[in-house]
Design a protein around this motif. Structure first.
Motif, short mmCIF file in Angstrom:
data_model
loop_
_atom_site.label_atom_id
_atom_site.label_comp_id
_atom_site.label_asym_id
_atom_site.label_seq_id
_atom_site.Cartn_x
_atom_site.Cartn_y
_atom_site.Cartn_z
N UNK A 146 12.69 -10.67 -11.89
CA UNK A 146 13.22 -9.60 -12.85
C UNK A 146 14.26 -8.98 -12.62
N UNK A 147 14.68 -8.07 -13.77
CA UNK A 147 15.73 -7.31 -13.29
C UNK A 147 15.72 -6.23 -12.21
N UNK A 148 16.60 -6.20 -11.36
CA UNK A 148 16.43 -5.21 -10.13
C UNK A 148 17.41 -4.07 -9.89
N UNK A 149 18.55 -4.42 -10.26
CA UNK A 149 19.89 -3.25 -10.20
C UNK A 149 20.72 -3.85 -11.15
N UNK A 150 21.87 -3.23 -11.21
CA UNK A 150 23.07 -3.59 -12.05
C UNK A 150 23.51 -4.90 -11.86
N UNK A 151 23.40 -5.25 -10.33
CA UNK A 151 23.99 -6.63 -9.84
C UNK A 151 22.99 -7.77 -10.05
N UNK A 152 22.01 -7.58 -10.56
CA UNK A 152 20.66 -8.50 -10.77
C UNK A 152 21.16 -9.63 -11.47
N UNK A 153 20.69 -10.84 -10.96
CA UNK A 153 21.00 -12.03 -11.72
C UNK A 153 20.31 -12.30 -12.90
N UNK A 154 19.28 -11.53 -13.33
CA UNK A 154 18.63 -11.46 -14.43
C UNK A 154 19.33 -10.36 -15.38
N UNK A 155 19.86 -10.67 -16.42
CA UNK A 155 21.05 -9.71 -17.11
C UNK A 155 20.15 -9.04 -18.28
N UNK A 156 19.05 -9.68 -18.57
CA UNK A 156 18.51 -9.23 -19.95
C UNK A 156 16.95 -8.55 -19.96
N UNK A 157 16.78 -8.25 -18.53
CA UNK A 157 15.48 -7.57 -18.43
C UNK A 157 14.24 -8.33 -18.72
N UNK A 158 14.27 -9.56 -18.57
CA UNK A 158 13.25 -10.58 -18.85
C UNK A 158 12.51 -10.72 -17.47
N UNK A 159 11.17 -10.76 -17.51
CA UNK A 159 10.44 -11.17 -16.45
C UNK A 159 9.99 -12.63 -16.52
N UNK A 160 10.22 -13.16 -15.29
CA UNK A 160 9.90 -14.40 -15.01
C UNK A 160 8.82 -14.47 -14.16
N UNK A 161 7.39 -14.67 -14.72
CA UNK A 161 6.32 -14.49 -14.07
C UNK A 161 6.20 -15.71 -12.93
N UNK A 162 5.63 -15.51 -11.81
CA UNK A 162 5.32 -16.50 -10.87
C UNK A 162 4.39 -17.34 -11.32
N UNK A 163 4.37 -18.76 -11.37
CA UNK A 163 3.49 -19.61 -12.10
C UNK A 163 2.44 -20.07 -10.88
N UNK A 164 1.44 -20.21 -11.02
CA UNK A 164 0.40 -20.98 -10.16
C UNK A 164 0.82 -22.40 -10.18
N UNK A 165 1.12 -22.91 -8.81
CA UNK A 165 1.38 -24.38 -8.58
C UNK A 165 0.24 -25.12 -8.74
N UNK A 166 0.42 -26.16 -9.56
CA UNK A 166 -0.85 -27.03 -9.84
C UNK A 166 -1.24 -27.68 -8.08
N UNK A 167 -2.47 -28.02 -8.16
CA UNK A 167 -3.02 -28.35 -7.01
C UNK A 167 -2.47 -29.80 -6.59
N UNK A 168 -2.05 -30.41 -7.50
CA UNK A 168 -1.26 -31.70 -7.32
C UNK A 168 0.08 -31.99 -7.14
N UNK A 169 0.74 -30.61 -7.20
CA UNK A 169 2.06 -30.52 -6.95
C UNK A 169 2.66 -29.94 -5.76
N UNK A 170 4.02 -30.20 -5.42
CA UNK A 170 4.63 -29.62 -4.35
C UNK A 170 5.70 -28.68 -4.83
N UNK A 171 5.89 -27.46 -3.91
CA UNK A 171 7.14 -26.96 -4.45
C UNK A 171 8.39 -27.37 -3.59
N UNK A 172 9.49 -27.08 -4.16
CA UNK A 172 10.44 -27.52 -3.89
C UNK A 172 11.74 -26.57 -4.07
#
Length: 334
Positions: A142-168
């Motif tokens: 989410x937006x954290x400060x004036x230098x944040x990569x998220x420029x529009x104050x959107x919240x990208x919620x952490x998704x639960x990783x499906x049991x049959x998937x791998x994080x990469x």
């Protein structure tokens, strides 16, 4: 941030928030009058001692945006919409009381101007309510400060990783600004199926108060690992929504491929999304992020005619920017 409005409802002093955002009081945004009472940010906290979190309707410029049910959530309720100001210098948010003994409340209201190249397929005469915005394979962004990569104050919620998937870990696009301008911190992570035979299966729950069928707006973000095992490997993904093939995308190294699907008719309560390897793919499916909106249907204009035991609670936010898309956030804490 220039053009942002952050209103701290009920506060008597202006303050600088932890994310370097200036929060103003609601003094200049509140309108009093017959059957009109203004509140902003939703924070119940049993302020009335009744232990009775209310349910109420949320309107934006006379359009029903959402039904807020604070009984079912154990924490803050975050409501978001993309809304065009339609040539006016203000927007009106209305909290409509639907039960006699339950008084609507709001904790904060934010309005953020959007660039015209974002969400290109959204009509300028429509309003879109956010259903889901998720970041796969990594923590919430989410937006954290004036230098944040998220420029529009959107919240990208952490998704639960499906049991049959791998994080990469994946590589963001370094050469161009991707559609919808997802932050690099979102595009640096993905989930991937463990093999070429296993699809990625995702589900999105529509709000229970929304009628179906709905017209939905999907945005899928695909990035690629830094280096593939073989130079001739290809990652080609077929996208299915509720069992119907909608599109095919091929991932590329050091590129962000954004697939926007609209309009898509969906029927609740759950949308099922399946990412399958296409016939010529040598690598399993992978995805970095996803957004889902529904188009708000314009019904009869919402006026001031009240039924027994109901009241309308109005908020007007005056903006200096006209004819721009706004990200409108309402935060409810209980």
């Amino acid at each position: 941030m220039i053009g942002w409005w952050n209103v701290d409802c009920g506060s008597t002093v202006q303050r600088l928030g932890p994310n370097s955002l200036m929060w103003t009081t609601d003094k200049d945004f509140t309108k009093f009058g017959f059957n009109k009472l203004v509140a902003r940010r939703f924070f119940y906290g049993n302020y009335d001692g009744n232990s009775s979190p209310p349910t109420f309707d949320l309107y934006i410029d006379n359009i029903k945006w959402s039904t807020v049910n604070t009984y079912t959530i154990g924490g803050p309720i975050y409501v978001e919409a993309l809304h065009m100001t339609r040539g006016f210098g203000s927007i009106r948010v209305c909290l409509r009381q639907t039960n006699e003994a339950e008084i609507p409340f709001i904790s904060s209201l934010e309005a953020v101007p959007f660039c015209v190249y974002l969400y290109k397929k959204m009509e300028s005469n429509a309003t879109f309510a956010l259903v889901n915005r998720v970041n796969f394979g990594r923590n919430e962004v989410r937006f954290s400060a004036s230098f944040s990569e998220e420029k529009y104050n959107r919240i990208w919620t952490q998704a639960a990783t499906p049991w049959d998937c791998i994080e990469a870990r994946t590589l963001p696009d370094s050469t161009a600004l991707p559609d919808s301008d997802a932050p690099d911190s979102v595009l640096r992570s993905s989930i991937v199926s463990p093999n070429i035979f296993t699809p990625i299966t995702l589900s999105v729950d529509l709000p229970p108060n929304q009628a179906t069928p709905q017209t939905a707006y999907f945005v899928f973000y695909f990035t690629e690992v830094v280096k593939r095992t073989a130079s001739n490997d290809r990652r080609i993904v077929d996208i299915y929504i509720n069992g119907m093939k909608m599109d095919t995308v091929e991932a590329e190294v050091n590129k962000c491929k954004v697939v926007t699907l609209y309009p898509v008719t969906v029927v609740g309560p759950t949308i099922n999304i399946t990412l399958r390897p296409a016939s010529f793919s040598t690598l399993p499916p992978m995805i970095s992020a996803m957004e889902v909106f529904t188009r708000i249907v314009y019904g009869p204009a919402h006026g001031n005619i009240l039924t027994s035991g109901t009241q309308d609670h109005f908020i007007s936010v005056y903006l200096t920017l006209i004819q721009v898309f706004l990200l409108v956030n309402a935060l409810i804490n209980i």
